[in-house]
Write an enzyme that holds these catalytic residues in place. Structure first.
Site, PDB file in Angstrom:
ATOM      1  CE  LYS A  11      50.145  36.803  25.260  1.00 49.34           C
ATOM      2  NZ  LYS A  11      48.830  36.722  25.970  1.00 49.34           N
ATOM      3  CE1 TYR A  51      47.772  31.533  24.761  1.00 50.86           C
ATOM      4  CE2 TYR A  51      48.058  32.586  22.635  1.00 50.86           C
ATOM      5  CZ  TYR A  51      48.287  32.549  23.996  1.00 50.86           C
ATOM      6  OH  TYR A  51      49.034  33.535  24.601  1.00 50.86           O
ATOM      7  CG  ASN A 114      47.889  39.465  28.382  1.00 47.85           C
ATOM      8  OD1 ASN A 114      48.458  39.065  27.376  1.00 47.85           O
ATOM      9  ND2 ASN A 114      47.255  38.659  29.216  1.00 47.85           N
ATOM     10  CG  HIS A 117      52.506  32.539  26.599  1.00 46.68           C
ATOM     11  ND1 HIS A 117      51.315  31.975  26.995  1.00 46.68           N
ATOM     12  CD2 HIS A 117      53.444  31.543  26.669  1.00 46.68           C
ATOM     13  CE1 HIS A 117      51.521  30.692  27.273  1.00 46.68           C
ATOM     14  NE2 HIS A 117      52.805  30.408  27.080  1.00 46.68           N
ATOM     15  CD  GLU A 128      53.220  26.937  26.770  1.00 49.22           C
ATOM     16  OE1 GLU A 128      52.018  26.909  27.084  1.00 49.22           O
ATOM     17  OE2 GLU A 128      54.006  27.807  27.203  1.00 49.22           O
TER      18      GLU A 128
HETATM   19  P1  ADP Z   1      47.885  33.721  31.050  1.00 48.80           P
HETATM   20  O1  ADP Z   1      48.434  34.284  29.751  1.00 48.80           O
HETATM   21  O2  ADP Z   1      48.056  34.697  32.189  1.00 48.80           O
HETATM   22  O3  ADP Z   1      48.419  32.350  31.380  1.00 48.80           O
HETATM   23  P2  ADP Z   1      45.402  32.409  30.246  1.00 48.80           P
HETATM   24  O4  ADP Z   1      46.225  31.199  29.967  1.00 48.80           O
HETATM   25  O5  ADP Z   1      44.199  32.256  31.119  1.00 48.80           O
HETATM   26  O6  ADP Z   1      46.296  33.594  30.857  1.00 48.80           O
HETATM   27  O7  ADP Z   1      44.880  33.034  28.881  1.00 48.80           O
HETATM   28  C1  ADP Z   1      45.703  33.030  27.729  1.00 48.80           C
HETATM   29  C2  ADP Z   1      45.565  34.376  27.062  1.00 48.80           C
HETATM   30  O8  ADP Z   1      44.245  34.533  26.573  1.00 48.80           O
HETATM   31  C3  ADP Z   1      45.777  35.600  27.970  1.00 48.80           C
HETATM   32  O9  ADP Z   1      47.124  35.914  28.193  1.00 48.80           O
HETATM   33  C4  ADP Z   1      45.047  36.677  27.195  1.00 48.80           C
HETATM   34  O10 ADP Z   1      45.828  37.139  26.086  1.00 48.80           O
HETATM   35  C5  ADP Z   1      43.845  35.904  26.671  1.00 48.80           C
HETATM   36  N1  ADP Z   1      42.700  35.990  27.590  1.00 48.80           N
HETATM   37  C6  ADP Z   1      42.555  35.362  28.789  1.00 48.80           C
HETATM   38  N2  ADP Z   1      41.373  35.657  29.359  1.00 48.80           N
HETATM   39  C7  ADP Z   1      40.730  36.478  28.486  1.00 48.80           C
HETATM   40  C8  ADP Z   1      39.457  37.136  28.472  1.00 48.80           C
HETATM   41  N3  ADP Z   1      38.598  36.997  29.492  1.00 48.80           N
HETATM   42  N4  ADP Z   1      39.151  37.918  27.415  1.00 48.80           N
HETATM   43  C9  ADP Z   1      40.003  38.068  26.375  1.00 48.80           C
HETATM   44  N5  ADP Z   1      41.210  37.471  26.307  1.00 48.80           N
HETATM   45  C10 ADP Z   1      41.583  36.699  27.352  1.00 48.80           C
HETATM   46 MG    MG Z   2      48.146  30.567  30.339  1.00 47.23          MG
END
Ligand code: ADP
Ligand code: MG
Length: 140
Positions: A11, A51, A114, A117, A128
């Site tokens: 990212k 997304y 974070n 992905h 994807e």
């Molecule tokens: P992952 O990437 O671990 O699969 P998710 O699919 O739940 O997590 O969420 C997609 C992305 O959205 C996350 O990697 C993060 O960048 C963002 N995200 C998820 N939850 C939050 C939140 N509570 N606040 C802000 N951004 C979030």
């Molecule tokens: Mg996810």
């Protein structure tokens, strides 16, 4: 266990800090092979479509803005149990909950920024990968 392929994205928070190599060392040391790779600047429409499952979540707009705030590295990772293995190497979504040694524990800035992905299931991995790559670009 079977050999699987999964979509990985490095990212913008991580490309900005020049962490591509350190992150990919975690994947390779963890037994995954990078079988496709390209660095791109996503458009808003592409990030929104990618997304789309999160469209109703309160963080959707911020997430899309973040994902287009700089270049990303799109990758396909291959290996035994690659979908789950990648998620283990990544660590929990919120770096505060991520295990020691994981990418998100070491590198993530926040729950949003974070660093990586990873696809979450075989169906989403296939979708994807097809969203970003043509078959000819996957070289195992
Ligand atoms: P992952 O990437 O671990 O699969 P998710 O699919 O739940 O997590 O969420 C997609 C992305 O959205 C996350 O990697 C993060 O960048 C963002 N995200 C998820 N939850 C939050 C939140 N509570 N606040 C802000 N951004 C979030
Ligand atoms: Mg996810």
């Amino acid at each position: 266990m079977a050999v699987e392929r999964t979509l990985s994205i490095i990212k913008p928070d991580a490309t900005r800090r020049n962490l591509t190599g350190k992150i990919n060392a975690k994947f390779e040391d963890g037994g995954l092979r990078i079988v496709a790779q390209k660095r791109v600047q996503l458009s808003k429409a592409q990030a929104e479509q990618f997304y789309g499952v999160h469209r109703e979540r309160p963080f959707f707009g911020d997430l899309v803005s973040f994902m287009i705030s700089g270049p990303v590295v799109l990758q396909v990772l291959e290996g035994e149990n690659a979908i789950a293995r990648n998620r283990e190497i990544m660590g929990a979504t919120n770096p505060a909950n991520a295990a020691e040694g994981t990418i998100r524990k070491e590198f993530a800035e926040s729950i949003e920024a974070n660093s990586v992905h990873g696809s979450d299931a075989p169906e989403t991995a296939a979708q994807e990968i097809a969203f970003f790559f043509a078959g000819i670009e996957l070289v195992g």
